[in-house]
Design a protein around this motif. Structure first.
Motif, PDB file in Angstrom:
ATOM      1  N   PHE A   1     -36.747  21.521 -15.875  1.00 20.88           N
ATOM      2  CA  PHE A   1     -38.187  21.655 -16.113  1.00 20.88           C
ATOM      3  C   PHE A   1     -38.852  20.315 -15.839  1.00 20.88           C
ATOM      4  O   PHE A   1     -38.376  19.264 -16.302  1.00 20.88           O
ATOM      5  CB  PHE A   1     -38.418  22.074 -17.566  1.00 20.88           C
ATOM      6  N   ILE A   2     -39.944  20.325 -15.072  1.00 21.08           N
ATOM      7  CA  ILE A   2     -40.684  19.096 -14.799  1.00 21.08           C
ATOM      8  C   ILE A   2     -41.660  18.887 -15.950  1.00 21.08           C
ATOM      9  O   ILE A   2     -42.716  19.530 -16.016  1.00 21.08           O
ATOM     10  CB  ILE A   2     -41.444  19.166 -13.457  1.00 21.08           C
ATOM     11  N   ALA A   3     -41.314  18.003 -16.866  1.00 21.28           N
ATOM     12  CA  ALA A   3     -42.160  17.773 -18.038  1.00 21.28           C
ATOM     13  C   ALA A   3     -43.310  16.825 -17.725  1.00 21.28           C
ATOM     14  O   ALA A   3     -44.417  17.011 -18.232  1.00 21.28           O
ATOM     15  CB  ALA A   3     -41.322  17.212 -19.191  1.00 21.28           C
ATOM     16  N   GLU A   4     -43.046  15.826 -16.886  1.00 19.30           N
ATOM     17  CA  GLU A   4     -44.087  14.841 -16.580  1.00 19.30           C
ATOM     18  C   GLU A   4     -43.890  14.309 -15.168  1.00 19.30           C
ATOM     19  O   GLU A   4     -42.768  14.247 -14.671  1.00 19.30           O
ATOM     20  CB  GLU A   4     -44.042  13.658 -17.559  1.00 19.30           C
ATOM     21  N   VAL A   5     -44.988  13.906 -14.565  1.00 11.58           N
ATOM     22  CA  VAL A   5     -44.964  13.148 -13.311  1.00 11.58           C
ATOM     23  C   VAL A   5     -45.687  11.839 -13.584  1.00 11.58           C
ATOM     24  O   VAL A   5     -46.852  11.834 -13.974  1.00 11.58           O
ATOM     25  CB  VAL A   5     -45.644  13.906 -12.155  1.00 11.58           C
TER      26      VAL A   5
ATOM     27  N   GLY B   1     -31.489  24.273  -3.572  1.00 17.42           N
ATOM     28  CA  GLY B   1     -32.172  24.471  -4.839  1.00 17.42           C
ATOM     29  C   GLY B   1     -33.125  25.645  -4.789  1.00 17.42           C
ATOM     30  O   GLY B   1     -33.504  26.136  -3.715  1.00 17.42           O
ATOM     31  N   GLN B   2     -33.533  26.115  -5.967  1.00 11.37           N
ATOM     32  CA  GLN B   2     -34.441  27.269  -6.059  1.00 11.37           C
ATOM     33  C   GLN B   2     -35.579  26.943  -7.026  1.00 11.37           C
ATOM     34  O   GLN B   2     -35.437  26.112  -7.924  1.00 11.37           O
ATOM     35  CB  GLN B   2     -33.688  28.500  -6.558  1.00 11.37           C
ATOM     36  N   ILE B   3     -36.682  27.638  -6.842  1.00 12.63           N
ATOM     37  CA  ILE B   3     -37.826  27.533  -7.738  1.00 12.63           C
ATOM     38  C   ILE B   3     -37.934  28.824  -8.533  1.00 12.63           C
ATOM     39  O   ILE B   3     -37.643  29.908  -8.018  1.00 12.63           O
ATOM     40  CB  ILE B   3     -39.132  27.244  -6.968  1.00 12.63           C
ATOM     41  N   VAL B   4     -38.323  28.720  -9.803  1.00 15.48           N
ATOM     42  CA  VAL B   4     -38.542  29.899 -10.644  1.00 15.48           C
ATOM     43  C   VAL B   4     -40.026  30.232 -10.579  1.00 15.48           C
ATOM     44  O   VAL B   4     -40.880  29.401 -10.906  1.00 15.48           O
ATOM     45  CB  VAL B   4     -38.123  29.622 -12.109  1.00 15.48           C
ATOM     46  N   THR B   5     -40.340  31.454 -10.145  1.00 18.83           N
ATOM     47  CA  THR B   5     -41.745  31.830  -9.968  1.00 18.83           C
ATOM     48  C   THR B   5     -41.959  33.261 -10.424  1.00 18.83           C
ATOM     49  O   THR B   5     -41.012  33.970 -10.799  1.00 18.83           O
ATOM     50  CB  THR B   5     -42.161  31.650  -8.499  1.00 18.83           C
ATOM     51  N   GLN B   6     -43.231  33.705 -10.392  1.00 20.19           N
ATOM     52  CA  GLN B   6     -43.552  35.056 -10.833  1.00 20.19           C
ATOM     53  C   GLN B   6     -42.960  36.098  -9.888  1.00 20.19           C
ATOM     54  O   GLN B   6     -42.795  35.857  -8.693  1.00 20.19           O
ATOM     55  CB  GLN B   6     -45.081  35.242 -10.899  1.00 20.19           C
ATOM     56  N   ALA B   7     -42.679  37.253 -10.446  1.00 16.37           N
ATOM     57  CA  ALA B   7     -42.024  38.298  -9.665  1.00 16.37           C
ATOM     58  C   ALA B   7     -42.882  38.797  -8.518  1.00 16.37           C
ATOM     59  O   ALA B   7     -42.354  39.206  -7.476  1.00 16.37           O
ATOM     60  CB  ALA B   7     -41.640  39.467 -10.579  1.00 16.37           C
TER      61      ALA B   7
ATOM     62  N   THR C   1     -39.739  39.760 -14.659  1.00 21.61           N
ATOM     63  CA  THR C   1     -41.101  39.237 -14.544  1.00 21.61           C
ATOM     64  C   THR C   1     -41.128  37.897 -13.816  1.00 21.61           C
ATOM     65  O   THR C   1     -42.185  37.451 -13.367  1.00 21.61           O
ATOM     66  CB  THR C   1     -41.744  39.076 -15.937  1.00 21.61           C
ATOM     67  N   SER C   2     -39.989  37.236 -13.741  1.00 22.37           N
ATOM     68  CA  SER C   2     -39.842  36.027 -12.927  1.00 22.37           C
ATOM     69  C   SER C   2     -38.642  36.200 -12.012  1.00 22.37           C
ATOM     70  O   SER C   2     -37.767  37.043 -12.260  1.00 22.37           O
ATOM     71  CB  SER C   2     -39.629  34.777 -13.814  1.00 22.37           C
ATOM     72  N   LYS C   3     -38.606  35.409 -10.951  1.00 25.31           N
ATOM     73  CA  LYS C   3     -37.476  35.490 -10.032  1.00 25.31           C
ATOM     74  C   LYS C   3     -37.264  34.138  -9.368  1.00 25.31           C
ATOM     75  O   LYS C   3     -38.094  33.220  -9.486  1.00 25.31           O
ATOM     76  CB  LYS C   3     -37.712  36.568  -8.988  1.00 25.31           C
ATOM     77  N   LEU C   4     -36.149  34.015  -8.678  1.00 25.44           N
ATOM     78  CA  LEU C   4     -35.796  32.780  -7.988  1.00 25.44           C
ATOM     79  C   LEU C   4     -36.108  32.902  -6.502  1.00 25.44           C
ATOM     80  O   LEU C   4     -35.784  33.906  -5.872  1.00 25.44           O
ATOM     81  CB  LEU C   4     -34.305  32.477  -8.177  1.00 25.44           C
ATOM     82  N   LEU C   5     -36.763  31.874  -5.968  1.00 25.11           N
ATOM     83  CA  LEU C   5     -37.026  31.796  -4.536  1.00 25.11           C
ATOM     84  C   LEU C   5     -36.500  30.461  -4.012  1.00 25.11           C
ATOM     85  O   LEU C   5     -36.343  29.507  -4.787  1.00 25.11           O
ATOM     86  CB  LEU C   5     -38.527  31.895  -4.258  1.00 25.11           C
ATOM     87  N   PRO C   6     -36.200  30.380  -2.712  1.00 24.39           N
ATOM     88  CA  PRO C   6     -35.728  29.107  -2.153  1.00 24.39           C
ATOM     89  C   PRO C   6     -36.738  27.988  -2.397  1.00 24.39           C
ATOM     90  O   PRO C   6     -37.948  28.217  -2.396  1.00 24.39           O
ATOM     91  CB  PRO C   6     -35.578  29.416  -0.656  1.00 24.39           C
TER      92      PRO C   6
ATOM     93  N   PHE D   1     -40.415  24.995 -12.875  1.00 25.38           N
ATOM     94  CA  PHE D   1     -39.004  25.196 -13.179  1.00 25.38           C
ATOM     95  C   PHE D   1     -38.231  25.323 -11.863  1.00 25.38           C
ATOM     96  O   PHE D   1     -38.660  26.024 -10.946  1.00 25.38           O
ATOM     97  CB  PHE D   1     -38.785  26.467 -14.013  1.00 25.38           C
ATOM     98  N   PHE D   2     -37.075  24.669 -11.797  1.00 25.45           N
ATOM     99  CA  PHE D   2     -36.199  24.762 -10.633  1.00 25.45           C
ATOM    100  C   PHE D   2     -34.770  24.982 -11.104  1.00 25.45           C
ATOM    101  O   PHE D   2     -34.434  24.763 -12.275  1.00 25.45           O
ATOM    102  CB  PHE D   2     -36.262  23.480  -9.786  1.00 25.45           C
ATOM    103  N   VAL D   3     -33.922  25.416 -10.184  1.00 19.76           N
ATOM    104  CA  VAL D   3     -32.492  25.542 -10.450  1.00 19.76           C
ATOM    105  C   VAL D   3     -31.764  24.676  -9.442  1.00 19.76           C
ATOM    106  O   VAL D   3     -31.900  24.869  -8.225  1.00 19.76           O
ATOM    107  CB  VAL D   3     -32.017  27.008 -10.351  1.00 19.76           C
TER     108      VAL D   3
END
Length: 396
Positions: free
Chosen positions: A199-203, A247-253, A173-178, A190-192
């Motif tokens: 996880f970006i909790a705050e900016v 690095g990669q971003i975690v996003t919807q499939a 249901t989620s996947k990794l993209l550049p 979310f990133f890898v």
């Protein structure tokens, strides 16, 4: 003629006491011998050092610990041992008439070392020590601005998020993209990075730093890593690392590609209530559908105190990140699709005021998932929800 009793007869007089006997010993024959003085470790140390001093006096140099002469080598090794012990140096200082125990000061620079090389042992005819042609190394100073990893004190509230993301990746249901670019580093993302999910909790608030060319703006992040640490690196610093280190971003499939100029709109989320109120807990397929620009976890942190969440904790069932969408228009559209199955209930807030939650719907989760997919694709305008069949059907 005298009698036999007078021939060779000698009369002895015995002293009356031992004191008289001792007084009569003018030659000291009866004196007790003195006990030899006990030799201490300090005495042995001083005698050993005095042998080194005598060698220096006789030869005009210190004994060599590397020579083949056994006697001199023993003295040289003994001196090396003394010089390696500060207590021995202090104990023998009063006997050091030649300065054998003086420790030379360490040279403060290469030039001092070369100047003190009396035997030219460090002569550099080949030019190996000439560094004038080498590039100048930039000296690094710690200004205190560098972000370093440290243990995250409240990691227990983030740990379930990482477990959920890993489960979504396994289920597809989620996947990794550049990594798509700086604009995607937002709260809730979310990133890898180097194999570790973050996880970006705050900016934080924007800071402005002036340079000789322009004024740069930057924001501190609160990055939580799945290994239980956190960092307060700058947003731009994380962007550089994600870019340089693949690095990669975690996003919807369903997202096949994220372009650099894609704008993050926010989150579409689905919640399930954990209320124990009988009139709520008995409802099947009761879900809240909403939108959030920031992390959903932050949005629902105080759900038990807010009537919009039915004054009870909630569970995040679905959290989709939306791109290039107008949030307010989507919210109105989605609520209009499920308007007939909206939950009609009045809640009382903490101040005793009545409140009617408007985002709770009695509809199967599979239908909600289908509706969200149609929202992302833009096809939702062609469908309506049929409460009787509990399906989305095309408009007639």
């Amino acid at each position: 003629m005298s009698s036999a009793d007078d021939v060779g007869q000698v009369d002895f007089v015995y002293p009356s006491s031992i004191e008289v006997l001792l007084e009569s010993d003018v030659d000291g024959l009866l004196d007790a011998p003195e006990k030899p003085k006990k030799i201490t470790s300090s005495d042995r140390l001083e005698r050993a050092f005095l042998q080194i001093v005598e060698f220096r006096r006789a030869h005009g140099r210190v004994p060599d610990s590397q020579t083949r002469e056994i006697a001199e080598r023993k003295l040289g090794a003994r001196l090396d041992g003394i010089l390696a012990n500060e207590e021995k140096i202090a104990a023998l200082k009063h006997l050091d008439e030649f300065g054998l125990l003086d420790v030379p000061e360490a040279p403060s620079s290469i030039d001092d070392l070369l100047e003190g090389d009396d035997f030219d042992l460090l002569g550099d005819e080949s030019g190996l020590l000439d560094v004038s042609g080498l590039p100048v190394r930039r000296q690094q100073f710690d200004t205190g601005d560098a972000a370093r990893r440290k243990p995250a004190d409240d990691f227990e509230q983030f740990d379930p998020l990482f477990k959920q993301k890993h489960a979504e990746l396994r289920e597809g249901t989620s996947k990794l993209l550049p990594y798509p670019g700086l604009g995607h580093i937002i709260p809730g993302a979310f990133f890898v990075l180097n194999g570790v999910m973050l996880f970006i909790a705050e900016v934080g608030d924007t800071e402005y730093k002036k340079s000789t060319v322009r004024e740069n703006k930057r924001e501190r992040l609160r990055c939580i890593f799945e290994n239980g640490t956190e960092s307060s690196m700058y947003r731009q610093s994380l962007a550089i690392r994600l870019s340089d280190e693949d690095g990669q971003i975690v996003t919807q499939a369903q997202m096949t590609e994220i372009l650099t100029d894609d704008e993050v709109s926010g989150h579409i989320y689905v919640l399930r209530t954990l209320s124990d109120d009988p009139q709520i807990a008995g409802l099947k397929d009761l879900y809240k559908i909403g939108f959030s620009r920031g992390p959903v976890e932050t949005r629902v942190a105080n759900a038990a105190k807010q009537p919009t969440y039915l004054m009870a904790p909630v569970k995040i069932v679905v959290d989709y990140r939306a791109y290039n969408l107008k949030i307010s228009a989507l919210e109105n559209l989605l609520h209009r699709v499920f308007a007939e199955v909206r939950l009609e209930i009045t809640q009382i807030d903490r101040k005793g005021r009545n409140y009617d939650p408007s985002e709770w719907f009695v509809v199967p989760l599979t239908v909600i998932d289908q509706a969200i997919e149609l929202i992302v694709s833009g096809g939702i305008v062609d469908y309506v929800y049929d409460p009787d069949s509990q399906t989305l059907r095309a408009r007639s």
